[in-house]
Design a protein around this motif. Structure first.
Motif, PDB file in Angstrom:
ATOM      1  N   ALA A  61       0.829  -1.215   0.000  1.00 16.81           N
ATOM      2  CA  ALA A  61       0.000   0.000   0.000  1.00 16.81           C
ATOM      3  C   ALA A  61       0.860   1.261   0.000  1.00 16.81           C
ATOM      4  O   ALA A  61       0.353   2.354   0.295  1.00 16.81           O
ATOM      5  N   ASP A  62       2.160   1.101  -0.308  1.00 14.73           N
ATOM      6  CA  ASP A  62       3.088   2.236  -0.417  1.00 14.73           C
ATOM      7  C   ASP A  62       3.363   2.933   0.911  1.00 14.73           C
ATOM      8  O   ASP A  62       3.734   4.110   0.948  1.00 14.73           O
ATOM      9  N   ALA A  63       3.190   2.222   2.019  1.00 16.06           N
ATOM     10  CA  ALA A  63       3.515   2.809   3.319  1.00 16.06           C
ATOM     11  C   ALA A  63       5.018   3.008   3.428  1.00 16.06           C
ATOM     12  O   ALA A  63       5.813   2.234   2.874  1.00 16.06           O
ATOM     13  N   THR A  64       5.426   4.046   4.133  1.00 13.53           N
ATOM     14  CA  THR A  64       6.837   4.228   4.462  1.00 13.53           C
ATOM     15  C   THR A  64       7.098   3.860   5.919  1.00 13.53           C
ATOM     16  O   THR A  64       8.242   3.644   6.304  1.00 13.53           O
ATOM     17  N   LYS A  65       6.017   3.792   6.697  1.00 13.38           N
ATOM     18  CA  LYS A  65       6.142   3.408   8.096  1.00 13.38           C
ATOM     19  C   LYS A  65       4.994   2.482   8.471  1.00 13.38           C
ATOM     20  O   LYS A  65       3.852   2.717   8.093  1.00 13.38           O
ATOM     21  N   VAL A  66       5.315   1.444   9.224  1.00 13.17           N
ATOM     22  CA  VAL A  66       4.290   0.586   9.801  1.00 13.17           C
ATOM     23  C   VAL A  66       4.685   0.325  11.254  1.00 13.17           C
ATOM     24  O   VAL A  66       5.842   0.010  11.542  1.00 13.17           O
ATOM     25  N   SER A  67       3.730   0.498  12.141  1.00  8.65           N
ATOM     26  CA  SER A  67       3.991   0.339  13.567  1.00  8.65           C
ATOM     27  C   SER A  67       3.034  -0.697  14.137  1.00  8.65           C
ATOM     28  O   SER A  67       1.827  -0.653  13.865  1.00  8.65           O
ATOM     29  N   ILE A  68       3.589  -1.625  14.908  1.00  9.60           N
ATOM     30  CA  ILE A  68       2.777  -2.666  15.538  1.00  9.60           C
ATOM     31  C   ILE A  68       2.923  -2.555  17.053  1.00  9.60           C
ATOM     32  O   ILE A  68       4.035  -2.552  17.579  1.00  9.60           O
ATOM     33  N   ASP A  69       1.797  -2.433  17.723  1.00  9.91           N
ATOM     34  CA  ASP A  69       1.767  -2.379  19.186  1.00  9.91           C
ATOM     35  C   ASP A  69       1.114  -3.661  19.679  1.00  9.91           C
ATOM     36  O   ASP A  69      -0.078  -3.892  19.455  1.00  9.91           O
ATOM     37  N   CYS A  70       1.902  -4.512  20.316  1.00 13.10           N
ATOM     38  CA  CYS A  70       1.407  -5.830  20.723  1.00 13.10           C
ATOM     39  C   CYS A  70       0.865  -5.871  22.144  1.00 13.10           C
ATOM     40  O   CYS A  70       0.348  -6.909  22.572  1.00 13.10           O
ATOM     41  N   ASP A  71       1.037  -4.787  22.892  1.00 16.60           N
ATOM     42  CA  ASP A  71       0.585  -4.775  24.287  1.00 16.60           C
ATOM     43  C   ASP A  71       1.232  -5.921  25.069  1.00 16.60           C
ATOM     44  O   ASP A  71       0.584  -6.637  25.826  1.00 16.60           O
ATOM     45  N   TYR A  72       2.579  -6.091  24.835  1.00 15.10           N
ATOM     46  CA  TYR A  72       3.256  -7.173  25.561  1.00 15.10           C
ATOM     47  C   TYR A  72       3.478  -6.764  27.001  1.00 15.10           C
ATOM     48  O   TYR A  72       3.602  -5.582  27.296  1.00 15.10           O
ATOM     49  N   PRO A  73       3.518  -7.656  27.964  1.00 16.53           N
ATOM     50  CA  PRO A  73       3.430  -9.116  27.813  1.00 16.53           C
ATOM     51  C   PRO A  73       2.008  -9.657  27.922  1.00 16.53           C
ATOM     52  O   PRO A  73       1.808 -10.859  28.065  1.00 16.53           O
ATOM     53  N   PHE A  74       0.997  -8.766  27.849  1.00 18.39           N
ATOM     54  CA  PHE A  74      -0.383  -9.213  28.088  1.00 18.39           C
ATOM     55  C   PHE A  74      -1.108  -9.623  26.796  1.00 18.39           C
ATOM     56  O   PHE A  74      -1.921 -10.537  26.803  1.00 18.39           O
ATOM     57  N   PHE A  75      -0.820  -8.910  25.699  1.00 20.46           N
ATOM     58  CA  PHE A  75      -1.389  -9.243  24.386  1.00 20.46           C
ATOM     59  C   PHE A  75      -2.919  -9.282  24.404  1.00 20.46           C
ATOM     60  O   PHE A  75      -3.546 -10.184  23.839  1.00 20.46           O
ATOM     61  N   LYS A  76      -3.512  -8.294  25.054  1.00 17.42           N
ATOM     62  CA  LYS A  76      -4.973  -8.206  25.061  1.00 17.42           C
ATOM     63  C   LYS A  76      -5.494  -7.587  23.764  1.00 17.42           C
ATOM     64  O   LYS A  76      -6.603  -7.895  23.318  1.00 17.42           O
ATOM     65  N   GLU A 118       0.325   1.910 -14.995  1.00 19.41           N
ATOM     66  CA  GLU A 118       1.050   1.378 -16.147  1.00 19.41           C
ATOM     67  C   GLU A 118       1.336  -0.109 -16.030  1.00 19.41           C
ATOM     68  O   GLU A 118       1.361  -0.833 -17.018  1.00 19.41           O
ATOM     69  N   ASP A 119       1.578  -0.571 -14.803  1.00 22.16           N
ATOM     70  CA  ASP A 119       1.963  -1.968 -14.581  1.00 22.16           C
ATOM     71  C   ASP A 119       1.236  -2.489 -13.345  1.00 22.16           C
ATOM     72  O   ASP A 119       1.611  -2.186 -12.213  1.00 22.16           O
ATOM     73  N   PRO A 120       0.183  -3.288 -13.502  1.00 23.47           N
ATOM     74  CA  PRO A 120      -0.610  -3.751 -12.359  1.00 23.47           C
ATOM     75  C   PRO A 120       0.139  -4.699 -11.424  1.00 23.47           C
ATOM     76  O   PRO A 120      -0.365  -5.029 -10.360  1.00 23.47           O
ATOM     77  N   THR A 121       1.351  -5.150 -11.806  1.00 22.15           N
ATOM     78  CA  THR A 121       2.138  -5.991 -10.905  1.00 22.15           C
ATOM     79  C   THR A 121       2.926  -5.159  -9.903  1.00 22.15           C
ATOM     80  O   THR A 121       3.663  -5.699  -9.089  1.00 22.15           O
ATOM     81  N   ARG A 122       2.754  -3.830  -9.987  1.00 23.87           N
ATOM     82  CA  ARG A 122       3.434  -2.925  -9.064  1.00 23.87           C
ATOM     83  C   ARG A 122       2.405  -2.110  -8.285  1.00 23.87           C
ATOM     84  O   ARG A 122       1.247  -1.992  -8.690  1.00 23.87           O
ATOM     85  N   SER A 123       2.858  -1.548  -7.181  1.00 24.81           N
ATOM     86  CA  SER A 123       1.986  -0.691  -6.368  1.00 24.81           C
ATOM     87  C   SER A 123       1.786   0.641  -7.084  1.00 24.81           C
ATOM     88  O   SER A 123       2.483   0.943  -8.060  1.00 24.81           O
ATOM     89  N   PRO A 124       0.853   1.471  -6.622  1.00 22.94           N
ATOM     90  CA  PRO A 124       0.643   2.770  -7.275  1.00 22.94           C
ATOM     91  C   PRO A 124       1.919   3.601  -7.401  1.00 22.94           C
ATOM     92  O   PRO A 124       2.094   4.329  -8.379  1.00 22.94           O
ATOM     93  N   SER A 125       2.849   3.482  -6.432  1.00 30.29           N
ATOM     94  CA  SER A 125       4.082   4.266  -6.510  1.00 30.29           C
ATOM     95  C   SER A 125       5.183   3.557  -7.288  1.00 30.29           C
ATOM     96  O   SER A 125       6.238   4.146  -7.527  1.00 30.29           O
ATOM     97  N   GLY A 126       4.937   2.290  -7.667  1.00 34.61           N
ATOM     98  CA  GLY A 126       5.925   1.572  -8.470  1.00 34.61           C
ATOM     99  C   GLY A 126       6.658   0.456  -7.764  1.00 34.61           C
ATOM    100  O   GLY A 126       7.543  -0.179  -8.347  1.00 34.61           O
TER     101      GLY A 126
END
Length: 630
Positions: A61-76, A118-126
């Motif tokens: 999806a052309d993200a430059t940043k992805v952040s995951i918050d797992c709420d460790y050690p509880f993982f609720k 132009e090329d559907p095998t690539r994302s919108p940014s290429g």
């Protein structure tokens, strides 16, 4: 019967009528709902695989940043947020009504804006797309049955929120009277809401009600439970005692409270990147002393998850891309041949990097997308280091790097037969010891991402090269092709696919070329001079040659200049702690026997299975028995 009437008949009746008409019945195969039911109920083997797929979705999806918050050690609750293109009402609607029918890589994707115009095998940014069939989002089914998507495209005046609940797949459901009505993978509730900030874009996925088995896995509950079941140590050394991982996120008790404080390899005030660097340092430095720790057993399941996600994700390397290495950094470089029964040849780079000397494309700084992944304030990097110094004493002076590349159209064979063109680049890196052992073997990256971890068997290399296999890290970067060989979970390959078979054959040839050159270099070095009076050592070398082959020289025994308690000696690259008894005067007289026993144990592969303390105990116990038997 008219053609229209014939067409309206059920297929079974058409087949019956073919006996009279003598005309075969033709049509298109249809996919049963059971396939989608299986997919949405979870097809991935481990929790880290689900995180990997969600990260791949953000990348596509052309993200430059992805952040995951797992709420460790509880993982609720687990929250995944990216700053990618986001989705509008049309894309969300298409997603919910076309599970397994992704708009990526399709003309429909060009119209929706999920694929390049132009090329559907690539994302919108290429970017080269990682996902293919539209099940990546439903990797969450490995973690939970209910989640929420909040998403928005830049410039839109509305954001879309979808609450989704997945049904648990039950095979018996298809035996009920309701089966003919079709299978519903789950339900959704979607709402579009006006928003004033039109510049915001991206997607947030919120996972709730995490599956208990997943939560317990990430909390390493099986390890803590095993510790509770430890038998009292009677001092005999016969009872195996389970100890807590050296690094862990703490223990959560049955009531959901923190019962054991975390012990992490980083400090809370460290920056996200420094935290990950310390994780890698902990893996590598601790791995030098024992086999178990080399397998990351000193990490709990959560820390192992961080490691494995970082290995597979399309992110930067912790110390720079391997192709940016220079010969002057301290390596010997060889070029791999693509000819049948070809051989590797040493090349001198004259100050150039591997990339410049071999015109390599993978990981080119000018082509790399800006993509940063953070999990619980730890910024991930690929945890692959190729040290320019040998890990331990060796007859060879420097690490070896073998580089190869292939581009083929299979002699112009049809796409149906060959799978299309195939292009890839690769390296094999040799050192006396690869740490941690999770990095031993080969890994294939398609579009700079991998669904697998390192394969220590090098795609089924059959020649007995157990010693050398454990001393090699190999990465294969596929620039074109192999997509069709990936199985639906991206964790394995269709082993009969032409592209897979080609890469497998190439890798086996490359490993053979490396092994042949490694043997040649070993033979060119001055051989071990045997003392005619040292019968024990001569016999140990004979046993080594019988077990490992005469072309592989026995390991050198190296010792520190001064012997004292706590220091080590090395059997090749394997460290052995020196016990207190080495201070006794009689030990110097035993050194020949220690050397001989060490080489025999290493020839049988025993030393590498023990901790360095265990090796010392075994070696010196055997020496003691033989000395007392005189």
């Amino acid at each position: 019967m008219s053609d229209s009437a014939q067409a309206a008949l059920p297929l079974a009746e058409k087949i019956e009528n073919s006996a009279k008409t003598k005309e075969p019945v033709e049509g298109s195969l249809k996919t049963n709902d059971r396939i989608i039911a299986r997919v949405t109920d979870g097809i991935y083997r481990e929790p880290w695989s689900a995180f990997r797929e969600l990260i791949s979705n953000a990348f596509d999806a052309d993200a430059t940043k992805v952040s995951i918050d797992c709420d460790y050690p509880f993982f609720k609750e687990i929250r995944i947020t990216d700053n990618g293109n986001g989705m509008n009402e049309k894309i969300v609607g298409d997603l919910l009504e076309n599970i397994g029918g992704s708009s990526k890589r399709t003309i429909r994707g060009k119209a929706l804006g999920t694929a390049n115009k132009e090329d559907p095998t690539r994302s919108p940014s290429g970017r080269k797309l990682i996902g293919k069939i539209g099940i990546g989002l439903f990797a969450v089914s490995q973690l939970t049955q209910q989640f929420q998507i909040i998403t928005k495209r830049k410039g839109d005046k509305r954001r879309v929120s979808a609450s989704i609940r997945l049904n648990t797949f039950q095979e018996d459901a298809f035996a009920s009277d309701q089966a003919d009505k079709g299978y519903a993978s789950g339900t959704y509730s979607v709402l579009a809401e006006d928003t004033l900030d039109t510049d915001i874009h991206g997607t947030t996925i919120i996972l709730t009600s995490i599956r208990p088995a997943v939560r317990e896995k990430l909390q390493s509950q099986e390890i803590w439970s095993a510790i509770d079941e430890n038998e009292p140590d009677d001092g005999s050394g016969l009872i195996d005692v389970v100890v807590p991982p050296q690094f862990n996120i703490g223990r959560v008790d049955e009531d959901g409270a923190l019962a054991h404080p975390p012990k992490l390899p980083w400090q809370s005030e460290d920056s996200p990147l420094v935290k990950f660097a310390k994780l890698v340092d902990a893996a590598i430095s601790t791995s030098k002393s024992s086999k178990e720790q080399a397998n990351l057993a000193h990490f709990d399941n959560y820390l192992k998850m961080l490691w494995r996600v970082s290995v597979a994700s399309p992110i930067d390397y912790i110390d720079g891309h391997p192709f940016d290495i220079k010969e002057s950094d301290g390596y010997e470089v060889y070029s791999l041949s693509n000819k049948k029964k070809g051989s590797a040849n040493q090349v001198h780079l004259n100050g150039k990097s591997l990339r410049e000397a071999f015109s390599l494309k993978a990981g080119n700084i000018g082509q790399l997308p800006n993509f940063v992944v953070t999990i619980d304030s730890v910024e991930l990097r690929r945890p692959i280091r190729l040290p320019s110094k040998l890990a331990s004493f060796s007859r060879l002076e420097r690490p070896l790097i073998f580089v190869g590349q292939v581009s083929t159209n299979f002699g112009g064979a049809s796409v149906e037969r060959s799978g299309g063109s195939l292009s890839f680049e690769a390296y094999l890196y040799w050192n006396t010891r690869i740490v941690p052992k999770e990095n031993i073997g080969s890994i294939i990256r398609v579009n700079d991402a991998s669904g697998t971890l390192f394969d220590p068997e090098f795609l089924g290399y059959q020649v007995s090269e157990q010693t050398r296999k454990k001393q090699v890290t190999c990465e294969i970067f596929v620039n074109e092709g192999l997509d069709g060989a990936l199985n639906i979970d991206r964790e394995s390959f269709n082993t009969s696919n032409p592209h897979y078979l080609y890469i497998q054959k190439w890798l086996h040839s490359a490993f053979r070329q490396f092994a042949t050159m490694h043997k040649r270099l070993g033979r060119s070095i001055k051989p071990v001079v045997l003392d005619p009076q040292d019968i024990a050592f001569r016999r140990s070398v004979e046993i080594w040659s019988k077990m490992r082959g005469s072309d592989i020289p026995p390991p050198l025994i190296s010792r520190p200049s001064t012997r004292q308690e706590g220091t080590e000696f090395f059997v090749g690259d394997i460290p052995v702690s020196l016990p207190r008894s080495v201070g006794e005067p009689s030990v110097s007289a035993r050194s020949d026997l220690i050397d001989a026993i060490s080489i025999v144990l290493d020839a049988h592969g025993i030393l590498e299975r023990l901790t360095d303390e265990g090796r010392a105990e075994l070696i010196f116990d055997l020496v003691s028995i033989l000395e007392n038997a005189k």
